[in-house]
Scaffold this motif. Structure first.
Motif, short mmCIF file in Angstrom:
data_model
loop_
_atom_site.label_atom_id
_atom_site.label_comp_id
_atom_site.label_asym_id
_atom_site.label_seq_id
_atom_site.Cartn_x
_atom_site.Cartn_y
_atom_site.Cartn_z
N VAL A 61 0.84 -1.18 0.00
CA VAL A 61 0.00 0.00 0.00
C VAL A 61 0.88 1.25 0.00
O VAL A 61 1.76 1.39 0.85
N LEU A 62 0.64 2.14 -0.97
CA LEU A 62 1.33 3.43 -1.01
C LEU A 62 0.42 4.48 -0.40
O LEU A 62 -0.72 4.66 -0.85
N MET A 63 0.91 5.18 0.63
CA MET A 63 0.11 6.17 1.33
C MET A 63 0.77 7.54 1.23
O MET A 63 1.98 7.67 1.42
N GLY A 64 -0.03 8.55 0.92
CA GLY A 64 0.48 9.91 0.80
C GLY A 64 0.02 10.79 1.93
O GLY A 64 -0.88 10.43 2.70
N PRO A 65 0.60 11.99 2.04
CA PRO A 65 0.25 12.90 3.13
C PRO A 65 -1.11 13.54 2.97
O PRO A 65 -1.73 13.95 3.94
N HIS A 66 -1.58 13.68 1.73
CA HIS A 66 -2.90 14.26 1.50
C HIS A 66 -3.31 13.94 0.07
O HIS A 66 -2.50 13.53 -0.75
N SER A 67 -4.57 14.13 -0.24
CA SER A 67 -5.07 13.82 -1.57
C SER A 67 -4.83 14.97 -2.52
O SER A 67 -4.50 16.08 -2.13
N LEU A 68 -5.00 14.67 -3.83
CA LEU A 68 -4.89 15.70 -4.86
C LEU A 68 -6.23 15.87 -5.56
O LEU A 68 -6.31 16.20 -6.73
N GLY A 69 -7.29 15.65 -4.84
CA GLY A 69 -8.61 15.70 -5.45
C GLY A 69 -9.15 17.10 -5.69
O GLY A 69 -10.18 17.27 -6.31
N ASP A 70 -8.43 18.13 -5.24
CA ASP A 70 -8.96 19.48 -5.36
C ASP A 70 -8.53 20.19 -6.63
O ASP A 70 -8.81 21.34 -6.83
N GLY A 71 -7.82 19.49 -7.51
CA GLY A 71 -7.41 20.12 -8.77
C GLY A 71 -6.66 19.13 -9.63
O GLY A 71 -5.56 18.71 -9.31
N ALA A 72 -7.25 18.73 -10.77
CA ALA A 72 -6.69 17.65 -11.57
C ALA A 72 -5.32 17.99 -12.14
O ALA A 72 -4.53 17.11 -12.42
N ARG A 73 -5.03 19.27 -12.34
CA ARG A 73 -3.75 19.65 -12.91
C ARG A 73 -2.76 20.13 -11.85
O ARG A 73 -1.75 20.74 -12.16
N LYS A 74 -3.03 19.86 -10.63
CA LYS A 74 -2.15 20.29 -9.55
C LYS A 74 -0.80 19.60 -9.65
O LYS A 74 -0.69 18.42 -9.96
N VAL A 75 0.24 20.35 -9.37
CA VAL A 75 1.59 19.78 -9.34
C VAL A 75 1.76 18.98 -8.07
O VAL A 75 1.47 19.46 -6.97
N ARG A 76 2.22 17.74 -8.21
CA ARG A 76 2.45 16.90 -7.04
C ARG A 76 3.80 17.26 -6.43
O ARG A 76 4.83 17.15 -7.10
N PRO A 77 3.85 17.67 -5.20
CA PRO A 77 5.14 17.97 -4.58
C PRO A 77 5.95 16.70 -4.36
O PRO A 77 5.39 15.61 -4.24
N ALA A 78 7.26 16.86 -4.34
CA ALA A 78 8.14 15.70 -4.09
C ALA A 78 8.16 15.41 -2.60
O ALA A 78 9.11 15.71 -1.88
N GLU A 79 7.07 14.81 -2.12
CA GLU A 79 6.89 14.57 -0.69
C GLU A 79 7.16 13.12 -0.31
O GLU A 79 7.07 12.22 -1.14
N ILE A 80 7.49 12.95 0.95
CA ILE A 80 7.70 11.62 1.49
C ILE A 80 6.37 10.86 1.53
O ILE A 80 5.36 11.38 1.99
N ARG A 81 6.38 9.63 1.03
CA ARG A 81 5.23 8.75 1.10
C ARG A 81 5.65 7.46 1.78
O ARG A 81 6.83 7.17 1.91
N SER A 82 4.67 6.69 2.21
CA SER A 82 4.95 5.43 2.91
C SER A 82 4.50 4.25 2.08
O SER A 82 3.40 4.27 1.51
N ILE A 83 5.33 3.23 2.02
CA ILE A 83 4.95 1.93 1.47
C ILE A 83 4.83 0.97 2.65
O ILE A 83 5.78 0.79 3.41
N LYS A 84 3.64 0.37 2.82
CA LYS A 84 3.43 -0.62 3.86
C LYS A 84 3.12 -1.97 3.22
O LYS A 84 2.33 -2.05 2.29
N ALA A 85 3.76 -3.01 3.74
CA ALA A 85 3.43 -4.38 3.36
C ALA A 85 2.57 -4.98 4.45
O ALA A 85 2.95 -4.99 5.63
N LEU A 86 1.37 -5.45 4.08
CA LEU A 86 0.40 -5.95 5.04
C LEU A 86 -0.01 -7.38 4.71
O LEU A 86 -0.17 -7.72 3.52
N ASN A 87 -0.19 -8.19 5.72
CA ASN A 87 -0.83 -9.48 5.53
C ASN A 87 -2.28 -9.22 5.14
O ASN A 87 -3.03 -8.61 5.90
#
Length: 294
Positions: A61-87
């Protein structure tokens, strides 16, 4: 809006009797009964889930700090995201890694997990069982910025990692169209060493790049702009040699790319050049359907 966020299709996975999905834009990952839709499990610590992969009973699962749903052409910042491996059954967290993971580049095989680090401009490889880093590639071409409607494409097949950068180098505009010179890089999945590179024709317009592997042939197409000739190229997976190359066999009016990523089967590439085009790879023939979009 019609174009984005490009990673939205990666929020739903169906397998057997379960559907794995987020039930709201910034929500956590849930497992639903495929027949009734009833929630069977909610996975703790997965709020902000952006992408879901399922492999051999493990959810990545890739998890981000917040969604980008408020603007389809918004620039995605180079932010830290988390990858979790789950059973997948119990929800137990097997491991977690934090990094600047580019959208749509997380991929997994039987031994490893791969992704493109947008800040360092490198593909990273982790042991899928432990999350420990195994290698990092050299610096690869990449766009100057990430937008929510576009994405590079990373595909793993057998022992090769393929990365279509979509870096927009040498872009020119004429009559609203775009011509790009993008790079396709093949890496050794075990070592991260570059095996071969070649051009990747522009295929995504306000949508991710097209990159498909069928019977050890790497397929890409020139479909982002109706002014292009629609050329389809088939590279050998291990050598990069161009085994097949053919342009469109139709002279119809090409209106505008449908702003949706292409798809493929074992027989066809289905592009979004101005509707849905079924490109028969054996017959080298376009079946054009202008009246519908993906």
């Amino acid at each position: 809006l019609k174009d984005g966020p490009a990673d939205a299709p990666r929020r739903l996975v169906a397998s057997g009797e379960r559907v794995y999905v987020t039930l709201d834009l910034d929500g956590r990952l849930s497992a639903l009964d495929a027949a009734s839709g009833e929630t069977q499990h909610e996975y703790a610590g997965t709020n902000g889930t952006e992408e879901i992969l399922l492999s051999n009973g493990v959810l990545f699962v890739l998890m981000g700090p917040h969604s980008l749903g408020d603007g389809a052409r918004k620039v995605r910042p180079a932010e830290i995201r988390s990858i979790k491996a789950l059973n997948a059954e119990s929800g137990e967290i097997l491991w977690q890694v934090r990094d600047v993971v580019a959208a749509l580049t997380m991929a997994v095989d039987s031994e490893r997990l791969y992704y493109f680090n947008f800040k360092q401009k490198k593909v990273f490889c982790l042991n899928r069982h432990t999350g420990q880093e195994e290698w990092a590639s050299k610096v690869l071409p990449a766009p100057a910025q990430q937008t929510s409607f576009f994405a590079s494409k990373l595909v793993v097949q057998k022992d090769v990692v393929l990365f279509a950068s979509g870096e927009f180098s040498g872009m020119t505009k004429s009559g609203g169209g775009e011509t790009r010179s993008d790079t396709l890089t093949a890496l050794n999945a075990t070592t991260g060493k570059t095996i071969w590179t070649d051009k990747h024709p522009p295929s995504g317009y306000s949508s991710p790049e097209n990159l498909f592997v069928i019977d050890s042939t790497v397929w890409c197409d020139s479909s982002s702009n109706g002014k292009l000739d629609g050329t389809v190229i088939g590279y050998d997976l291990h050598t990069g040699k161009a085994k097949r190359r053919f342009p469109q066999d139709q002279t119809n009016y090409w209106f505008h790319h449908r702003c949706y990523a292409g798809r493929a089967t074992s027989k066809y590439i289905m592009t979004s050049r101005t509707g849905i085009e079924f490109i028969d790879l054996k017959e080298e023939h376009w079946d054009i359907n202008h009246w519908t979009r993906g």
